[in-house]
Design an enzyme around this catalytic site. Structure first.
Site, PDB file in Angstrom:
ATOM      1  N   HIS A   1      -4.070   4.465  83.846  1.00  0.00           N
ATOM      2  CA  HIS A   1      -3.155   5.646  82.829  1.00  0.00           C
ATOM      3  C   HIS A   1      -2.215   5.148  81.898  1.00  0.00           C
ATOM      4  O   HIS A   1      -2.052   5.648  80.891  1.00  0.00           O
ATOM      5  CB  HIS A   1      -2.554   6.751  83.680  1.00  0.00           C
ATOM      6  CG  HIS A   1      -3.311   7.560  84.475  1.00  0.00           C
ATOM      7  ND1 HIS A   1      -3.690   8.913  84.402  1.00  0.00           N
ATOM      8  CD2 HIS A   1      -4.228   7.003  85.436  1.00  0.00           C
ATOM      9  CE1 HIS A   1      -4.706   9.324  85.328  1.00  0.00           C
ATOM     10  NE2 HIS A   1      -4.970   8.403  85.936  1.00  0.00           N
TER      11      HIS A   1
ATOM     12  N   ASP B   1       2.883   4.064  74.658  1.00  0.00           N
ATOM     13  CA  ASP B   1       2.225   5.221  75.888  1.00  0.00           C
ATOM     14  C   ASP B   1       0.789   4.996  76.076  1.00  0.00           C
ATOM     15  O   ASP B   1       0.053   4.679  74.935  1.00  0.00           O
ATOM     16  CB  ASP B   1       2.575   6.418  75.036  1.00  0.00           C
ATOM     17  CG  ASP B   1       2.904   7.554  76.092  1.00  0.00           C
ATOM     18  OD1 ASP B   1       2.312   7.412  77.191  1.00  0.00           O
ATOM     19  OD2 ASP B   1       3.666   8.413  76.085  1.00  0.00           O
TER      20      ASP B   1
HETATM   21  P1  ADP Z   1       3.652  10.434  81.274  1.00  0.00           P
HETATM   22  O1  ADP Z   1       2.215  10.580  81.981  1.00  0.00           O
HETATM   23  O2  ADP Z   1       4.224   9.151  80.842  1.00  0.00           O
HETATM   24  O3  ADP Z   1       4.709  11.274  81.950  1.00  0.00           O
HETATM   25  P2  ADP Z   1       2.289  12.344  79.362  1.00  0.00           P
HETATM   26  O4  ADP Z   1       2.613  12.770  78.007  1.00  0.00           O
HETATM   27  O5  ADP Z   1       0.844  11.683  79.115  1.00  0.00           O
HETATM   28  O6  ADP Z   1       3.392  11.317  79.889  1.00  0.00           O
HETATM   29  O7  ADP Z   1       2.415  13.611  80.465  1.00  0.00           O
HETATM   30  C1  ADP Z   1       3.561  14.239  80.512  1.00  0.00           C
HETATM   31  C2  ADP Z   1       3.158  15.561  81.506  1.00  0.00           C
HETATM   32  O8  ADP Z   1       4.560  15.890  82.140  1.00  0.00           O
HETATM   33  C3  ADP Z   1       2.807  16.501  80.341  1.00  0.00           C
HETATM   34  O9  ADP Z   1       1.833  17.317  81.199  1.00  0.00           O
HETATM   35  C4  ADP Z   1       3.911  17.713  80.459  1.00  0.00           C
HETATM   36  O10 ADP Z   1       3.718  18.897  80.085  1.00  0.00           O
HETATM   37  C5  ADP Z   1       4.626  17.077  81.681  1.00  0.00           C
HETATM   38  N1  ADP Z   1       6.369  17.137  81.249  1.00  0.00           N
HETATM   39  C6  ADP Z   1       6.760  16.537  80.458  1.00  0.00           C
HETATM   40  N2  ADP Z   1       8.241  16.906  80.541  1.00  0.00           N
HETATM   41  C7  ADP Z   1       8.208  17.858  81.532  1.00  0.00           C
HETATM   42  C8  ADP Z   1       9.387  18.710  81.928  1.00  0.00           C
HETATM   43  N3  ADP Z   1      10.592  18.721  81.367  1.00  0.00           N
HETATM   44  N4  ADP Z   1       9.151  19.282  82.955  1.00  0.00           N
HETATM   45  C9  ADP Z   1       7.970  19.520  83.548  1.00  0.00           C
HETATM   46  N5  ADP Z   1       6.802  18.982  83.049  1.00  0.00           N
HETATM   47  C10 ADP Z   1       6.913  18.077  82.028  1.00  0.00           C
HETATM   48  O1  F6P Z   2       1.105   8.781  83.408  1.00  0.00           O
HETATM   49  C1  F6P Z   2       1.700   7.632  83.860  1.00  0.00           C
HETATM   50  C2  F6P Z   2       2.393   7.951  85.099  1.00  0.00           C
HETATM   51  O2  F6P Z   2       3.020   6.681  85.586  1.00  0.00           O
HETATM   52  C3  F6P Z   2       1.837   8.314  86.406  1.00  0.00           C
HETATM   53  O3  F6P Z   2       1.107   7.246  87.148  1.00  0.00           O
HETATM   54  C4  F6P Z   2       2.855   8.850  87.200  1.00  0.00           C
HETATM   55  O4  F6P Z   2       2.293   9.814  87.770  1.00  0.00           O
HETATM   56  C5  F6P Z   2       3.536   9.670  86.110  1.00  0.00           C
HETATM   57  O5  F6P Z   2       3.280   8.743  85.060  1.00  0.00           O
HETATM   58  C6  F6P Z   2       5.043  10.034  86.236  1.00  0.00           C
HETATM   59  O6  F6P Z   2       5.615   9.034  87.027  1.00  0.00           O
HETATM   60  P1  F6P Z   2       5.980   9.199  88.686  1.00  0.00           P
HETATM   61  O7  F6P Z   2       4.785   9.116  89.488  1.00  0.00           O
HETATM   62  O8  F6P Z   2       6.780   7.594  88.781  1.00  0.00           O
HETATM   63  O9  F6P Z   2       7.055  10.404  88.748  1.00  0.00           O
END
Ligand code: ADP
Ligand code: F6P
Length: 478
Positions: free
Chosen positions: A154, A362
């Site tokens: 991912h 990202d």
């Molecule tokens: P990552 O996988 O690095 O967290 P992404 O942008 O691909 O980044 O995914 C983030 C996910 O987490 C999205 O579905 C978003 O809606 C959710 N998210 C981000 N911030 C919050 C928050 N403050 N509370 C709940 N969910 C969140």
């Molecule tokens: O999408 C990247 C990622 O590292 C996922 O593998 C992971 O579930 C998510 O971000 C949130 O991080 P964590 O699982 O460490 O809370």
């Protein structure tokens, strides 16, 4: 599905504490797939020493894998989040290498492989996810040669000059090569992997047909996505729209809203983004009378030093910008450091005139796609970092280099002043792309190739049909 993170996590220790939905792109993407496809999800509950028995959550069979307190420290906080995470994200902070962490990583990967082997029926497809579990494909193959094994990363996969830092680089490549199909977010990542395998003489051939140990392993780009229809439908609900209206009223109906939603992670560029917003005000390209910046950030990996530091740093930057520019009733930056439910986040997407997604690096960034899916009126402007995987597909966004503060500031101003017809034209293209390439298309294309059905000659087995150039997704250099 085998992933470190389950769709819900425990807040306490052991089997105490309540369950909460997990934040992060992995859960957002995998949950709708498992709801529509029968299968089990093998993962950790997020609490140390938790021995919860398998259970069913929202139609999904959940099979928890226990981790001891020391394993959480070494395998999760250590090897996963202080070695792989920074190394694979351009070494934004320095990765650390410790043999004790590696030993724990090995042990935990063995446990996940054993649990996956126990969960899979003869001939099943097993799909392993992310950097926490890179050894599982090989370990699972040793136990269950009858199953087809897919792996999806991912996050970015680094170029050779960074990956080579890793003391256990060959072990990781061999671990991944245990899969039949290895999916990456971008074609560049698949190329990096193939090049490393050839360099270490672990495989020959091109990314889409790596010969390893008498088998053919395919490495290919499958840009991950969201359940577009779910977001589109939820964003039209009266209660979502009413709450969006209320948010607009509360911040001041005449003020335009700039929004960001992230996990509180140093890869997301939150600090520079707030600084750029401060510059926007300092240069009088906008004022607190006519706009407000809302930053929602979910606390993440809080036991890790770099994340604690980041939290303090962001608190300071928000305080500094607000101290300088806010006026009575007109706060410049409204900062919400908490995990929200999806129902709570959606109205913010609907209320925001401009979405700022400016990570330093990202894998994909699903927040950008969620915003677009919620813009059911076809308006709204997306500002997107060139260093998010999503930038390859989302060409109609205003793309920025998050390290170029001057231009990023100016791009915020351009987003605020964009001609509405131009904004609609861009948003319509973005929505078309995300709708066509949703998470169901993503998983279908992955499964098709994993089953050996599609030829997968390009970077993705799914026809793109959108405005992205095929060149962006094909593995031309191989
Ligand atoms: P990552 O996988 O690095 O967290 P992404 O942008 O691909 O980044 O995914 C983030 C996910 O987490 C999205 O579905 C978003 O809606 C959710 N998210 C981000 N911030 C919050 C928050 N403050 N509370 C709940 N969910 C969140
Ligand atoms: O999408 C990247 C990622 O590292 C996922 O593998 C992971 O579930 C998510 O971000 C949130 O991080 P964590 O699982 O460490 O809370």
């Amino acid at each position: 599905m085998v992933a470190n993170r389950l769709p819900l996590h425990r807040t306490g220790t052991g089997s105490d504490g309540s369950w909460r939905a997990s934040a992060g792109g992995l859960v957002t993407a995998l949950e709708p797939i498992l709801r529509s496809t029968p299968g089990a999800w093998v993962g950790w509950t997020g609490a140390p020493d938790d021995r919860t028995e398998p259970f069913v959550h929202d139609g999904i069979e959940v099979r928890p894998v226990p981790l001891s307190r020391v394993e959480v420290e070494h395998y999760y906080h250590g090897m996963s989040n202080r070695t792989f995470w920074p190394l694979y994200h351009d070494a934004i902070v320095s990765p650390e290498f410790h043999r004790t962490w590696w030993g724990s990583y090995l042990e935990v990967n063995q446990r996940f492989a054993a649990e996956a082997a126990a969960a899979a029926a003869p001939g099943d497809l097993v799909w392993v996810h992310d950097y926490h579990l890179q050894l599982v494909p090989q370990l699972l193959r040793a136990r269950r040669p009858d199953v087809r094994i897919g792996f999806f990363l991912h996050i970015p996969f680094p170029p050779q000059e960074l990956f080579e830092w890793l003391p256990w680089r060959e072990e990781i490549l061999r671990g991944l090569l245990g899969a039949d199909l290895i999916g990456f977010q971008t074609a560049a990542a698949a190329r990096n992997f193939a090049q490393l395998c050839r360099h270490h003489r672990l495989a020959s051939g091109s990314a889409d047909a790596l010969e390893h140990d008498g088998r053919t392993v395919r490495a290919q780009a499958f840009p991950i996505s969201i359940d577009f229809d779910w977001f589109d439908t939820a964003a039209r609900k009266p209660e979502t729209l009413a709450r969006a209206e209320e948010i607009r009223r509360l911040v001041g109906p005449e003020r335009r809203i700039l929004l960001s939603v992230d996990r509180l992670d140093y890869t997301k560029g939150i600090d520079r983004r707030i600084e750029a917003f401060g510059e926007l005000l300092a240069r009088r390209l906008a004022s607190v009378e006519d706009c407000v910046f809302l930053q929602i950030a979910a606390p993440s990996r809080e036991a890790v030093h770099e994340y604690k530091h980041l939290r303090r740093q962001i608190d300071g930057i928000v305080g500094s910008v607000n101290g300088t520019y806010s006026t009575p009733g007109r706060i410049a930056v409204q900062y919400f450091r908490r995990n929200l439910t999806r129902a709570e986040i959606l109205p913010y997407y609907c209320a925001a005139d401009v979405m700022l997604v400016t990570p330093l690096r990202d894998g994909m960034n699903l927040v950008a796609k969620e915003y677009v899916a919620c813009r059911t009126n076809g308006d709204g402007v997306l500002v997107l970092s060139e260093f998010a995987g999503a930038a390859q597909e989302m060409r109609q966004a205003i793309q920025v280099n998050p390290r170029d503060l001057d231009r990023m500031t100016e791009s915020f101003a351009s987003a605020l002043t964009m001609d509405p017809a131009e904004a609609k034209r861009r948003m319509s293209g973005l929505r078309r792309t995300v709708r066509r390439r949703d998470v169901h298309a993503w998983s279908k294309s992955f499964f098709d190739v994993l089953r050996g059905g599609a030829d997968g000659g390009g970077g993705t087995a799914e026809p793109t049909g959108s405005d992205i150039g095929e060149d962006d997704l094909t593995d031309e250099a191989d």
